[in-house]
Design a protein around this motif. Structure first.
Motif, PDB file in Angstrom:
ATOM      1  N   CYS A 143     -15.138 -46.337 -34.888  1.00 52.56           N
ATOM      2  CA  CYS A 143     -15.512 -44.958 -35.228  1.00 52.56           C
ATOM      3  C   CYS A 143     -15.796 -44.164 -33.958  1.00 52.56           C
ATOM      4  O   CYS A 143     -16.952 -44.070 -33.524  1.00 52.56           O
ATOM      5  N   PRO A 144     -14.778 -43.612 -33.309  1.00 52.33           N
ATOM      6  CA  PRO A 144     -15.000 -42.824 -32.092  1.00 52.33           C
ATOM      7  C   PRO A 144     -15.835 -41.580 -32.384  1.00 52.33           C
ATOM      8  O   PRO A 144     -15.888 -41.099 -33.517  1.00 52.33           O
ATOM      9  N   VAL A 145     -16.479 -41.063 -31.347  1.00 53.39           N
ATOM     10  CA  VAL A 145     -17.420 -39.952 -31.496  1.00 53.39           C
ATOM     11  C   VAL A 145     -17.095 -38.861 -30.480  1.00 53.39           C
ATOM     12  O   VAL A 145     -16.901 -39.147 -29.288  1.00 53.39           O
ATOM     13  N   ALA A 146     -17.015 -37.624 -30.947  1.00 51.10           N
ATOM     14  CA  ALA A 146     -16.884 -36.463 -30.066  1.00 51.10           C
ATOM     15  C   ALA A 146     -18.142 -35.625 -30.182  1.00 51.10           C
ATOM     16  O   ALA A 146     -18.674 -35.439 -31.285  1.00 51.10           O
ATOM     17  N   ILE A 147     -18.635 -35.135 -29.078  1.00 48.91           N
ATOM     18  CA  ILE A 147     -19.804 -34.257 -29.080  1.00 48.91           C
ATOM     19  C   ILE A 147     -19.505 -33.033 -28.227  1.00 48.91           C
ATOM     20  O   ILE A 147     -18.756 -33.101 -27.253  1.00 48.91           O
ATOM     21  N   GLY A 148     -20.065 -31.907 -28.621  1.00 52.09           N
ATOM     22  CA  GLY A 148     -19.848 -30.684 -27.870  1.00 52.09           C
ATOM     23  C   GLY A 148     -19.881 -29.481 -28.781  1.00 52.09           C
ATOM     24  O   GLY A 148     -20.183 -29.574 -29.980  1.00 52.09           O
ATOM     25  N   ASP A 149     -19.535 -28.338 -28.229  1.00 56.18           N
ATOM     26  CA  ASP A 149     -19.465 -27.095 -29.006  1.00 56.18           C
ATOM     27  C   ASP A 149     -18.024 -26.904 -29.453  1.00 56.18           C
ATOM     28  O   ASP A 149     -17.293 -26.049 -28.969  1.00 56.18           O
ATOM     29  N   PHE A 150     -17.602 -27.733 -30.398  1.00 60.70           N
ATOM     30  CA  PHE A 150     -16.196 -27.756 -30.808  1.00 60.70           C
ATOM     31  C   PHE A 150     -15.946 -26.795 -31.971  1.00 60.70           C
ATOM     32  O   PHE A 150     -16.865 -26.361 -32.665  1.00 60.70           O
ATOM     33  N   SER A 151     -14.667 -26.482 -32.190  1.00 61.62           N
ATOM     34  CA  SER A 151     -14.278 -25.697 -33.372  1.00 61.62           C
ATOM     35  C   SER A 151     -13.897 -26.657 -34.490  1.00 61.62           C
ATOM     36  O   SER A 151     -13.449 -27.784 -34.242  1.00 61.62           O
ATOM     37  N   HIS A 152     -14.055 -26.204 -35.729  1.00 56.25           N
ATOM     38  CA  HIS A 152     -13.907 -27.119 -36.864  1.00 56.25           C
ATOM     39  C   HIS A 152     -13.474 -26.366 -38.107  1.00 56.25           C
ATOM     40  O   HIS A 152     -13.856 -25.212 -38.345  1.00 56.25           O
ATOM     41  N   ILE A 153     -12.648 -27.033 -38.907  1.00 51.02           N
ATOM     42  CA  ILE A 153     -12.309 -26.554 -40.247  1.00 51.02           C
ATOM     43  C   ILE A 153     -12.068 -27.794 -41.098  1.00 51.02           C
ATOM     44  O   ILE A 153     -11.658 -28.836 -40.585  1.00 51.02           O
ATOM     45  N   ASP A 154     -12.365 -27.711 -42.390  1.00 52.98           N
ATOM     46  CA  ASP A 154     -12.099 -28.863 -43.250  1.00 52.98           C
ATOM     47  C   ASP A 154     -11.269 -28.449 -44.450  1.00 52.98           C
ATOM     48  O   ASP A 154     -11.135 -27.259 -44.767  1.00 52.98           O
ATOM     49  N   PHE A 155     -10.681 -29.431 -45.119  1.00 50.47           N
ATOM     50  CA  PHE A 155      -9.894 -29.191 -46.321  1.00 50.47           C
ATOM     51  C   PHE A 155      -9.983 -30.424 -47.203  1.00 50.47           C
ATOM     52  O   PHE A 155     -10.355 -31.518 -46.749  1.00 50.47           O
ATOM     53  N   GLN A 156      -9.646 -30.256 -48.469  1.00 52.28           N
ATOM     54  CA  GLN A 156      -9.722 -31.334 -49.446  1.00 52.28           C
ATOM     55  C   GLN A 156      -8.314 -31.777 -49.873  1.00 52.28           C
ATOM     56  O   GLN A 156      -7.451 -30.942 -50.116  1.00 52.28           O
ATOM     57  N   VAL A 157      -8.112 -33.086 -49.941  1.00 53.69           N
ATOM     58  CA  VAL A 157      -6.898 -33.652 -50.507  1.00 53.69           C
ATOM     59  C   VAL A 157      -7.315 -34.825 -51.386  1.00 53.69           C
ATOM     60  O   VAL A 157      -7.983 -35.752 -50.916  1.00 53.69           O
ATOM     61  N   GLU A 158      -6.949 -34.774 -52.654  1.00 51.68           N
ATOM     62  CA  GLU A 158      -7.291 -35.843 -53.599  1.00 51.68           C
ATOM     63  C   GLU A 158      -8.790 -36.156 -53.581  1.00 51.68           C
ATOM     64  O   GLU A 158      -9.207 -37.312 -53.672  1.00 51.68           O
ATOM     65  N   GLY A 159      -9.597 -35.103 -53.458  1.00 50.09           N
ATOM     66  CA  GLY A 159     -11.036 -35.271 -53.475  1.00 50.09           C
ATOM     67  C   GLY A 159     -11.636 -35.793 -52.183  1.00 50.09           C
ATOM     68  O   GLY A 159     -12.854 -36.016 -52.108  1.00 50.09           O
TER      69      GLY A 159
END
Length: 590
Positions: free
Chosen positions: A168-184
């Motif tokens: 489980c790699p980890v990124a930290i910082g002031d990143f940009s983000h968007i999410d979406f749903q597929v099959e719940g």
């Protein structure tokens, strides 16, 4: 007993993560070690070289530390609670190791978290502490959050065992983000540096690819998924994990929000990369060779099956762009032709089988020498052509009832879901069942022989021409079926301030006969300074085969030779559809 890890990103200017481990000793001597490589990247990385200031305390006293090998420490005379502390130098912004500066941080557990060998099956807790220097940083990871920790926040994370912790790699910082749903399932898109890309468009396009892959296998084997992308001036790469992937791309590969209808080659490549790594969540993260069950991360694990795991994945990564409605079939055939050209342009396919290529991934593929183009074949590119041949063969022999899709579903049901490793025979046996006849002889010949792959005839029966062609330009894989003269050098190069740096040389080509080698700097031909523009113009103006002088630097010595351009050999490939009713038997999802 739970093993407690803590990581702190406070020494950003020194690029150092502070890491600590607290565990209860089971034995008077405990061995601790760090992996030498990580799954999906088949090369010994020696991550322990970045570990500094290793210390251990037991009952308030320093512990005697015995060095066993380059990646193993033994703690002697310990009892009860032990605390180990060390630092990890993190300044490699690849998809494999760790990075930390004022803008962002990142770490793969395999390069960061030392394993207590006697307790690698124990549950793990990880505390990721917030940096002192930045209050706006957040956390992006597929690692499970403890009840007290919200999504994107610093705090407590948990894993069932060490294997899950480092997956489980980890990124930290002031990143940009968007999410979406597929099959719940929630899918997160994270970009760790500045960019101008159209986030909504990317979410829409990648969602289509995710839907395709989930539908193909019949289920999503994760509760959430993370696409974490490192953006740079230039870069490309990806590494798969069970519920996430780490990608590397150029910041302007992303789609331009000012041109919503534009579909650039760079954006297609980025989508293909996303498709490839997501497909790996099934094919290699869960369906995997017997040699990888379980992984031995202390030494190389050899398999002849990477043609299937990377090759089949490489076939679907681009093909899925068409099947998901993102590109046209014509566009897909253009991409496929470039893949075929990468295989056919060199002699490596005639010297190394794809199973040998898989076996020697640790050396000949991941540590390619200047002779690679002429002496090895890629299990990615040739593997994808084998997947194409297998897909069409199954479709043809089953009269359109089955395809490679069914083979992948069978692999998922019988090997991926129950976590059983595969053998080469498993692929062949399933293919025989789907074909309704024994294709073992042809299949084995393709896998174990060093010769050209016979795809032209079967593609023709699916309404598609696979034709040897000339290269249109000196430094490009673009091809053209033509009788016209197209100058050929037989070398690829990159522009430098002084001239052209040679990156590849085809054996028996004009460049090879002139004595040019990889890393030479070609500075002049016919007493003209060489630039990308000049060499193309000169090649097109000189008569075929006319020898002219050339000058190049090898190291710091100026060398001289003679060079003559020739007409391009038929070393490239073009693929064109000529009968839609026949090609539909390939294009249609079964």
């Amino acid at each position: 007993m739970t093993i407690k890890y803590q990581i702190s990103p406070n020494q950003v200017n020194e690029h150092l993560f502070d890491v600590s481990i607290i565990f209860t000793a089971k034995h008077s001597s405990e061995k601790l070690s760090l992996p030498a490589w990580l799954p999906g990247s088949y090369m010994i990385r020696d991550f322990a070289k970045n570990v500094v200031n290793f210390k251990a305390i037991n009952e308030g006293k320093p512990v005697e530390i015995e060095l066993i090998d380059k990646q193993t420490w033994q703690l002697n005379n310990v009892t009860g609670e032990v605390k180990v502390s060390y630092q990890v130098y993190a300044f490699d912004l690849s998809v494999r190791t760790a990075y930390l500066d004022q803008e962002r941080g990142f770490f793969n557990g395999s390069s960061t978290f030392i394993c207590v060998e006697s307790q690698q099956d124990s549950p793990c807790e990880l505390e990721i502490t917030a940096p002192i220097h930045a209050s706006n940083w957040r956390v992006a990871t597929g690692m499970r959050r403890a009840k007290s920790t919200e999504c994107f926040t610093f705090g407590q994370y948990v894993a069932d065992d060490y294997a899950e912790l480092i997956d489980c790699p980890v990124a930290i910082g002031d990143f940009s983000h968007i999410d979406f749903q597929v099959e719940g399932v929630t899918h997160h898109l994270v970009f760790t540096s500045k960019h101008y890309g159209d986030m909504q468009r990317m979410a829409s396009d990648i969602a289509k690819l995710c839907q395709h892959h989930i539908s193909l296998f019949g289920e999503a084997p994760f509760k959430e998924y993370w696409f974490i992308t490192h953006l740079l001036e230039s870069g490309f790469g990806g590494l798969e994990h069970k519920n996430s992937t780490i990608l590397q791309a150029s910041r302007f590969d992303l789609p331009n929000p000012q041109k919503p209808q534009e579909l650039t080659d760079d954006y297609k490549t980025f989508l293909s990369l996303c498709s490839h790594e997501y497909f790996h969540a099934w094919n290699v993260c869960r369906i995997k060779p017997k040699a990888f069950v379980p992984y031995d991360l202390s030494a190389p694990s050899y398999t002849t099956q990477l043609w299937a795991y990377e090759g089949i994945t490489s076939y679907y990564d681009d093909f899925s762009l068409y099947r998901a409605g993102i590109i046209s079939f014509e566009d897909y055939l253009t991409i496929l032709a470039k893949t075929a050209t990468r295989v056919f342009r060199g002699e490596g396919e005639l010297k190394q089988s794809v199973t040998e290529s898989s076996f020697y991934a640790w050396t000949k593929f991941y540590q390619q020498g200047p002779d690679a183009l002429n002496h090895i074949v890629s299990y990615y590119t040739k593997g994808s052509l084998i997947a194409l041949w297998l897909d069409l063969t199954i479709r043809e022999k089953s009269n359109g009832q089955y395809s490679l899709d069914q083979l992948m579903r069978e692999l998922w049901i019988h090997f991926g879901r129950p976590q059983q490793g595969t053998s080469e025979e498993d692929f062949i046996n399933i293919a025989n069942i789907l074909c309704g006849e024994d294709i073992s002889e042809a299949f084995n010949d393709i896998l174990h022989s060093a010769k050209r792959l016979p795809v032209a005839d079967i593609l023709k029966r699916f309404g598609t021409d696979f034709t040897a062609a000339k290269f249109e330009k000196l430094n490009d894989l673009a091809t053209k079926s033509t009788q016209d003269y197209h100058a050929f050098l037989g070398a690829h190069f990159k522009a430098q301030p002084l001239g052209l740096k040679i990156t590849q040389v085809v054996e028996q080509s004009p460049a090879a006969k002139a004595g040019l080698a990889v890393d030479d700097i070609l500075v002049a031909v016919d007493n003209l300074k060489m630039t990308e523009k000049n060499i193309a113009a000169l090649a097109n103006h000189l008569p075929e085969g006319q020898k002219v002088n050339c000058h190049f630097f090898r190291d710091d010595q100026l060398l001289q030779s003679e060079l003559g351009f020739i007409d391009s050999p038929l070393s490239g490939i073009t693929i064109k559809e000529f009968d839609q009713s026949l090609s539909a038997k390939w294009r249609n999802i079964i």
